[in-house]
Scaffold this active site. Sequence first.
Site, PDB file in Angstrom:
ATOM      1  N   ARG A 157      36.837  73.219  72.667  1.00 51.99           N
ATOM      2  CA  ARG A 157      37.292  73.572  74.062  1.00 51.99           C
ATOM      3  C   ARG A 157      37.972  74.835  73.967  1.00 51.99           C
ATOM      4  NH1 ARG A 157      42.142  71.359  76.223  1.00 51.99           N
ATOM      5  NH2 ARG A 157      41.283  71.444  78.272  1.00 51.99           N
ATOM      6  N   ASN A 201      51.188  81.629  74.440  1.00 50.91           N
ATOM      7  CA  ASN A 201      50.400  80.325  73.909  1.00 50.91           C
ATOM      8  C   ASN A 201      49.035  80.527  73.415  1.00 50.91           C
ATOM      9  OD1 ASN A 201      50.477  77.081  75.449  1.00 50.91           O
ATOM     10  ND2 ASN A 201      49.070  77.956  73.827  1.00 50.91           N
ATOM     11  N   GLN A 212      54.613  79.725  72.129  1.00 53.45           N
ATOM     12  CA  GLN A 212      54.455  78.497  71.408  1.00 53.45           C
ATOM     13  C   GLN A 212      55.521  78.837  70.177  1.00 53.45           C
ATOM     14  OE1 GLN A 212      50.145  77.696  70.420  1.00 53.45           O
ATOM     15  NE2 GLN A 212      50.788  76.135  71.738  1.00 53.45           N
ATOM     16  N   ARG A 282      49.833  73.465  85.498  1.00 48.28           N
ATOM     17  CA  ARG A 282      49.035  74.467  84.388  1.00 48.28           C
ATOM     18  C   ARG A 282      47.718  74.654  84.843  1.00 48.28           C
ATOM     19  NH1 ARG A 282      48.850  70.740  79.713  1.00 48.28           N
ATOM     20  NH2 ARG A 282      49.193  69.077  81.279  1.00 48.28           N
ATOM     21  N   ASP A 317      52.005  68.675  73.142  1.00 47.88           N
ATOM     22  CA  ASP A 317      51.669  68.165  74.426  1.00 47.88           C
ATOM     23  C   ASP A 317      50.665  67.145  74.312  1.00 47.88           C
ATOM     24  OD1 ASP A 317      50.121  70.580  73.184  1.00 47.88           O
ATOM     25  OD2 ASP A 317      49.361  71.119  75.148  1.00 47.88           O
ATOM     26  N   GLU A 501      40.431  68.052  64.951  1.00 44.14           N
ATOM     27  CA  GLU A 501      41.847  68.590  65.425  1.00 44.14           C
ATOM     28  C   GLU A 501      42.754  67.573  65.067  1.00 44.14           C
ATOM     29  OE1 GLU A 501      43.923  69.622  69.699  1.00 44.14           O
ATOM     30  OE2 GLU A 501      42.271  68.148  69.722  1.00 44.14           O
TER      31      GLU A 501
END
Length: 558
Positions: A157, A201, A212, A282, A317, A501
């Site tokens: 994504r 970011n 970041q 967000r 996050d 990830e």
Amino acid sequence: MPAPYSHHVRNILLALVLAVAGAGAAMAAPAVSGTLVQAPAPQPPDILFGPLFEAVQQARIYPDQKTFADAVPRGEPASILTQYRQQRAQTGFDLKRFVDTHFILPTAGTPYHPPAGQTLRAHIDGLWPVLTRKTDSVAPHDSLLPLPHSYVVPGGRFREVYYWDSYFTMLGLAESGNWGLVKNMTDNFAHEIDAYGHIPNGNRSYYLSRSQPPFFSFMVELLASHEGDAAYARYLPQLKKEYDYWMRGADGLAKGAAAERVVRLEDGGLLNRYWDERDVPRTESWMEDIATAGKAKNRPAAEVYRDLRAGAASGWDFSSRWLTDPHDLATIHTTDIIPVDLNALLFHLEQTLARASKSANAATEALRYARLADARRHAINRVLWNQQDGYYTDYDWRKKSITRPITAATVFPLFVHIAPRERAVSTARAVRDQLLKEGGLTTTTVNTGQQWDAPNGWAPLQWVAVQGLHHYGQDALAQSIGSRFLRNVQKLYDAQQKLVEKYVVEGEGLGGGGGGEYALQDGFGWTNGVTLKLLDAYCGDLAGCKKQDHAPAPQTAH
């Protein structure tokens, strides 16, 4: 839940604020004369499309709220909004059909399947071109921000380049011999600093209000290891601008107060926190944030939104390290926290500025930055050290107390080599006793369902720990962390022919990690980079691994 149009009104006001907020909210465009002309920063989709954006997200037409945030309008936003207002009250109005008519939705890329029998190292080398993008121009009102050179995205994504991810990706590119792409990505980030006053970011309009973890100085250092010290002088203007972004508001700040990303301690010392310019949900997680704010007790929604956004700026996050109640995301208070990792990174930025200034024959500036680095080193060792338990931790500047639970961020002072030796040894002991697990280094000791908590381990934190421990001769622990994580990555690759990830690093279910707001993503940029570095260091710990079973990837330069 807040009224649907209250966010839209606030968004319009915030857009006006952002437009005049200085370097952090303006795009610089070169003029014919060679000077810089300031133009308004591109507006994010929630501001451009207001009530339409909110209606689409509230309807949950797409399982991932990021999908519509990344959609490209087929026409002018004002025209699309006019048509929406005219049609939405009509009988039979179909919101999804309207969106499909007026927007181009992002599509999933073709899954990459490696050749049968391909080694892990060869698979990663083959992934670099799959994950490489070139977007020097974009469609009007696309949330994607153009970049002049090619870059590597994480995967899944994540269709754009991310700031702190990229340093670890670049480590792998360098390991693959792809220094041209390392330079391209460094130049892209330098371009963003010139254009926006900071590195966002990610290269999306909705990421412009935050940055970041500041790894740009590490990118310059990496490139200088290949090119020589001339690289430091070349990027000195951008290093200065990034530092100014993080320190803006420090002048005249009272003791015990904070402004944007800066906190002045009671003793007058300066440290930093994470911050986002906006205090609305967000864009990419709109409904999730509204739901979280709705659960908060006795807190304004805007305060919760700001802390959620600051949590996203941290890269963690989300994690219990930002929460008053580790199991309740609505208690997030990121802006109250002075993070140990952020301040260690800013120490490195100050050190790099001193070195770059010296390289540019600016001796006075070099001395000034060296003194700032020294002051920060003392402040970190004074304020962010848990004397009772013997490791580095965060500090709540409002409560004037440290946050006690250990996290993987504890190794960052070792990573930048500012821990006194006895404290490094004590921190290593705590890491070994509390964070070292079967599959690598766990992020925290608390299992909350948040992705930056146990039982997950993340590639960048493995590398920071390995490097930091090596600096202090803790080689056995470093090897244990690196080789355990490497075996974890190899095990999943053998079973599913992919890297992901994040990974579960403890218990019987080692492999792909879970938790958080979205499904586990394949790819994966920073895992690829760290895995190559670990293969280089600990290949002998992996059965059947050959250290040089690949040829350097071809150079990619534009």
